[in-house]
Design an enzyme around this catalytic site. Structure first.
Site, PDB file in Angstrom:
ATOM      1  N   CYS A   2       0.828  -1.206   0.000  1.00  0.00           N
ATOM      2  CA  CYS A   2       0.000   0.000   0.000  1.00  0.00           C
ATOM      3  C   CYS A   2       0.868   1.264   0.000  1.00  0.00           C
ATOM      4  O   CYS A   2       1.973   1.269   0.532  1.00  0.00           O
ATOM      5  CB  CYS A   2      -0.888   0.017   1.227  1.00  0.00           C
ATOM      6  N   ARG A  27       5.177  -0.099  -6.182  1.00  0.00           N
ATOM      7  CA  ARG A  27       5.144  -0.915  -4.970  1.00  0.00           C
ATOM      8  C   ARG A  27       4.145  -2.062  -5.072  1.00  0.00           C
ATOM      9  O   ARG A  27       4.192  -2.991  -4.272  1.00  0.00           O
ATOM     10  CB  ARG A  27       4.770  -0.034  -3.758  1.00  0.00           C
ATOM     11  N   TRP A  74      -3.132  -2.725  -1.467  1.00  0.00           N
ATOM     12  CA  TRP A  74      -2.818  -4.119  -1.804  1.00  0.00           C
ATOM     13  C   TRP A  74      -3.617  -4.953  -0.802  1.00  0.00           C
ATOM     14  O   TRP A  74      -3.354  -4.901   0.399  1.00  0.00           O
ATOM     15  CB  TRP A  74      -1.314  -4.364  -1.663  1.00  0.00           C
ATOM     16  N   ASN A 100      -1.798   2.357   6.065  1.00  0.00           N
ATOM     17  CA  ASN A 100      -0.916   1.248   5.689  1.00  0.00           C
ATOM     18  C   ASN A 100      -0.631   0.443   6.946  1.00  0.00           C
ATOM     19  O   ASN A 100      -0.452   1.016   8.017  1.00  0.00           O
ATOM     20  CB  ASN A 100       0.425   1.763   5.157  1.00  0.00           C
ATOM     21  N   GLY A 101      -0.552  -0.875   6.823  1.00  0.00           N
ATOM     22  CA  GLY A 101      -0.273  -1.722   7.983  1.00  0.00           C
ATOM     23  C   GLY A 101      -1.464  -2.608   8.278  1.00  0.00           C
ATOM     24  O   GLY A 101      -2.350  -2.772   7.429  1.00  0.00           O
ATOM     25  N   GLU A 481      17.094 -18.648  -7.731  1.00  0.00           N
ATOM     26  CA  GLU A 481      16.806 -17.251  -8.084  1.00  0.00           C
ATOM     27  C   GLU A 481      16.382 -17.143  -9.553  1.00  0.00           C
ATOM     28  O   GLU A 481      15.476 -16.377  -9.896  1.00  0.00           O
ATOM     29  CB  GLU A 481      18.036 -16.369  -7.773  1.00  0.00           C
ATOM     30  N   LYS A 485      12.793 -15.585 -10.744  1.00  0.00           N
ATOM     31  CA  LYS A 485      12.646 -14.487 -11.712  1.00  0.00           C
ATOM     32  C   LYS A 485      11.622 -14.867 -12.773  1.00  0.00           C
ATOM     33  O   LYS A 485      10.743 -14.102 -13.113  1.00  0.00           O
ATOM     34  CB  LYS A 485      13.984 -14.157 -12.396  1.00  0.00           C
ATOM     35  N   GLU A 488       7.888 -15.195 -11.240  1.00  0.00           N
ATOM     36  CA  GLU A 488       7.185 -14.003 -10.747  1.00  0.00           C
ATOM     37  C   GLU A 488       6.761 -13.054 -11.863  1.00  0.00           C
ATOM     38  O   GLU A 488       5.741 -12.389 -11.739  1.00  0.00           O
ATOM     39  CB  GLU A 488       7.963 -13.285  -9.638  1.00  0.00           C
ATOM     40  N   HIS A 504      16.195 -37.658  -7.286  1.00  0.00           N
ATOM     41  CA  HIS A 504      15.411 -38.050  -6.113  1.00  0.00           C
ATOM     42  C   HIS A 504      13.957 -37.611  -6.244  1.00  0.00           C
ATOM     43  O   HIS A 504      13.223 -37.602  -5.251  1.00  0.00           O
ATOM     44  CB  HIS A 504      16.034 -37.463  -4.846  1.00  0.00           C
ATOM     45  N   LYS A 603       6.229  -4.582  -4.293  1.00  0.00           N
ATOM     46  CA  LYS A 603       7.668  -4.349  -4.204  1.00  0.00           C
ATOM     47  C   LYS A 603       8.139  -4.423  -2.760  1.00  0.00           C
ATOM     48  O   LYS A 603       9.162  -5.020  -2.474  1.00  0.00           O
ATOM     49  CB  LYS A 603       8.006  -2.985  -4.811  1.00  0.00           C
TER      50      LYS A 603
HETATM   51  C1  AGP Z   1      12.194 -10.251  -5.763  1.00  0.00           C
HETATM   52  O1  AGP Z   1      12.197 -10.410  -7.136  1.00  0.00           O
HETATM   53  C2  AGP Z   1      10.926 -10.321  -5.114  1.00  0.00           C
HETATM   54  N1  AGP Z   1       9.917  -9.586  -5.719  1.00  0.00           N
HETATM   55  C3  AGP Z   1      10.857 -10.518  -3.623  1.00  0.00           C
HETATM   56  O2  AGP Z   1      11.126 -11.862  -3.430  1.00  0.00           O
HETATM   57  C4  AGP Z   1      11.796  -9.687  -2.686  1.00  0.00           C
HETATM   58  O3  AGP Z   1      13.116 -10.028  -2.923  1.00  0.00           O
HETATM   59  C5  AGP Z   1      11.397  -9.957  -1.224  1.00  0.00           C
HETATM   60  O4  AGP Z   1      10.092  -9.530  -1.023  1.00  0.00           O
HETATM   61  C6  AGP Z   1      12.336  -9.302  -0.240  1.00  0.00           C
HETATM   62  O5  AGP Z   1      12.324  -7.922  -0.334  1.00  0.00           O
HETATM   63  P1  AGP Z   1      13.404  -7.032   0.370  1.00  0.00           P
HETATM   64  O6  AGP Z   1      14.726  -7.370  -0.233  1.00  0.00           O
HETATM   65  O7  AGP Z   1      12.973  -5.624   0.087  1.00  0.00           O
HETATM   66  O8  AGP Z   1      13.377  -7.349   1.834  1.00  0.00           O
END
Ligand code: AGP
Length: 608
Positions: A2, A27, A74, A100-101, A481, A485, A488, A504, A603
């Site tokens: 948010c 965000r 959000w 927010n929160g 990772e 990528k 997501e 396995h 974000k």
């Molecule tokens: C990364 O591509 C993601 N969107 C997500 O996993 C992110 O890395 C995670 O939310 C952690 O965020 P931060 O590094 O701001 O703590």
């Protein structure tokens, strides 16, 4: 997640609020809304979807008020809908709030307020705030807000305004950022300095349990005991980074291409070549404790967690430490052994991730020394940690983290080198690491120059619906990772596995419709990786390999290869991830996905 923007001053609020919302879009959100007050009348407009949907609704009505607030939501409590979007109001339509929160005790409060005949129109936790303020309001908004926050449990960044009190906006913070912007006879507030930078560089970041009151003629800051506070104005030097794609189609692509610079910023001024060691000013106050530490626990989430997993391998190589890596959301519920010999290192781009904050608070309680590697200067994690290192990589707007990941890996190597030189790492070994780090920016540039090859491969692989990513040792976290990528931003199912684990279980999935991305380096795992690739080929699986230039034999066993320059094994992941970022990007583009704002993602993940 948010986002909040608020304005009070001489200009028409609406356009400033909409502009602010656009700067907060990165965000992640699913609905948006604004409230503007004028001549004792509050107007609230909300829309599901994008800020552009809100703008369409606003086009039908011109709002001339000079104070107002806006929000991107959000969804946590209640689905994305117009009723659940902020701002929320009281029963009389006089009060507006954005939040927010999470209000943890909202159910109890809601029942109490309903018993007092308040009528709720949303399923959100936030709406209780508007009704509580209404309950306590007797002409003085500030006092009503003070009384309200005393009833709230949980976290909040709040903005509150009343239609009868011209140009007054009350902001309060507990656990969710609020930044006040100070202009010429006009005042702003936001949950993220990015929204304020076009208007002012003069900011004050509220601390927890502080309140700011913005008025027509000025502003002041108080604590929740109603005592005035003196707060210094900071200058936020981020204007150069204002959300601008600089000709790139997406922020993600721009940020992938910013990696040579981000890597350089991560080590600039931090290498002491004459002594084969690193120098990290942010860790100097705790250096003695670091020299004596016995155990290191790295905590983080998502991409930062995968950087942490690699951090373990890097520390194991350069130090004699016992290293653990924990997903932050699990950490706080575990019974981990910690004392003053333990260091807990939080990795976070945003510095706002709620799970990571909860984890380090728990570790602090247990007596561990808390460090941070954070990109956003002055963020919550930067404030909670005893010491740390900033990435200095500039803001990252794409939801998919790219440049911060590679920057985190460089900084983890620098921290490991710093400690390792007090232990077994020799001058020669330290120098070798330093020389290899210095070459990284040029090596990344070389990979980026081969972008068209990756784009062509992405076009060929885009129709597949499932992918396996495999690697061994340093390339195992890289596989995870790389898979993250892809999933997501393209919504393709992808799994990252330790290549040795393939037989396995996951090998049962392999057929001509289930391609594998194999990450191969010229290290002790090379021959075993070739065997794993052959096992996949024997089952008609298609294999794309990311391989360093010394791995010539890969060509004979894989369908496609992306070559990357070679570096030390512990730094190789910094190079290997770059083509995988491009691969994910071009597949997502091929499939027409919303790359910078993938569905359901935010974000900064500010809820646990
Ligand atoms: C990364 O591509 C993601 N969107 C997500 O996993 C992110 O890395 C995670 O939310 C952690 O965020 P931060 O590094 O701001 O703590």
């Amino acid at each position: 997640m948010c986002g909040i923007i608020a304005y009070s001053g001489g200009r028409i609020a609406e356009s400033i609020l909409i502009d602010g919302l656009k700067r907060l879009e990165y965000r992640g959100y699913d609905s948006a809304g604004l409230a503007v007050a004028r001549r004792k009348k509050m107007t609230v407009v909300r829309a599901v979807g994008k800020v552009s949907d809100l703008e369409k609704k606003l086009a039908r009505r011109k709002l001339a008020g000079h104070y107002g607030m806006a929000h991107t939501r959000w969804a946590t409590h209640g689905r994305p809908s117009e009723q659940n979007a902020h701002p929320h109001g009281d029963c009389q339509g006089k009060i507006s709030i954005v939040h927010n929160g999470i209000i943890e005790n909202y159910q109890d409060l809601k029942e109490e307020l309903i018993a007092q005949k308040h009528v709720f129109t949303s399923q959100t936790d936030s709406e209780v705030v508007a009704h509580l303020v209404e309950e306590y309001f007797d002409g003085d908004l500030e006092t009503a807000v003070l009384k309200t926050v005393q009833r709230l449990q949980g976290t909040f960044g709040l903005a509150v305004m009343h239609a009868d009190i011209d140009r007054q906006i009350v902001m309060v913070k507990r656990g969710s950022p609020i930044i006040i912007g100070i202009g010429e006879n006009e005042y702003f507030a936001a949950s993220d300095a990015m929204a304020l930078l076009p208007y002012t560089e003069k900011i004050i970041s509220l601390n927890d349990d502080e309140m700011a009151v913005l008025n027509a003629g000025g502003y002041y800051i108080k604590n929740l005991n109603n005592e005035l506070l003196e707060r210094e104005i900071e200058i936020c030097a981020g204007r150069d980074y204002l959300a601008d794609k600089k000709g790139y189609e997406h922020f993600m692509l721009k940020e992938i291409f910013e990696q040579p610079e981000a890597i350089e910023n991560a080590f600039r001024g931090r290498l002491v070549e004459a002594e084969g060691v690193s120098k990290l000013g942010g860790l100097e106050p705790v250096l003695e404790r670091l020299k004596n530490m016995k155990k290191l626990i790295i905590v983080s989430c998502g991409t930062s967690y995968y950087a942490g997993l690699l951090g373990r391998y890097i520390f194991e190589n350069l130090t004699a430490l016992h290293v653990e890596v924990e997903v932050a959301s699990e950490f706080r519920y575990r019974k981990l052994k910690m004392n003053e010999d333990t260091v807990v290192l939080a990795l976070s781009q945003s510095g706002e991730t709620a799970d990571t904050i909860a984890a380090i608070r728990e570790a602090k309680r247990k007596g561990a020394l808390i460090l941070g590697v954070v990109n956003v200067v002055g963020s919550a994690i930067a404030q909670i940690t005893a010491a740390g290192v900033y990435n200095h990589a500039g803001p990252e707007f794409g939801v998919a983290s790219t440049k911060i990941y590679t920057s985190q890996l460089v900084i983890l190597t620098l921290i490991a080198l710093l400690i390792g030189r007090y232990q077994d790492v020799s001058y020669n070994e330290g120098s070798e690491v330093i020389q290899a780090i210095k070459k990284l920016p040029k090596q990344v540039e070389k990979i980026l120059a081969d972008m068209e090859h990756v784009r062509a491969l992405a076009q060929a692989y885009a129709p597949f619906e499932d992918f396996l990513f495999i690697g061994r040792l340093f390339n195992y976290p890289t596989a995870m990772e790389g898979a993250l990528k892809l999933k997501e931003i393209s919504y393709i199912h992808a799994e990252g596995y330790a290549a040795g684990e393939m037989k396995h279980g996951p090998i049962s999935l392999i057929d001509e419709n289930f391609p594998t991305v194999a990450i191969v380096s010229q290290d002790c795992t090379f021959d075993k990786m070739l065997s794993n690739i052959q096992e996949i080929k024997a089952r008609n699986g298609r294999v794309l390999s990311v391989a360093s230039q010394g791995c010539g034999r890969v060509r004979d066993v894989c369908d496609d290869v992306i070559w990357v320059p070679e570096t030390l094994p512990l730094l190789q992941p910094i190079l290997n991830i770059v083509p995988l970022q491009l691969f994910a990007y071009f597949i997502a583009r091929e499939r027409g996905c919303d790359i910078d704002k993938p569905r359901n993602l935010a974000k900064s993940v500010t809820v646990e």
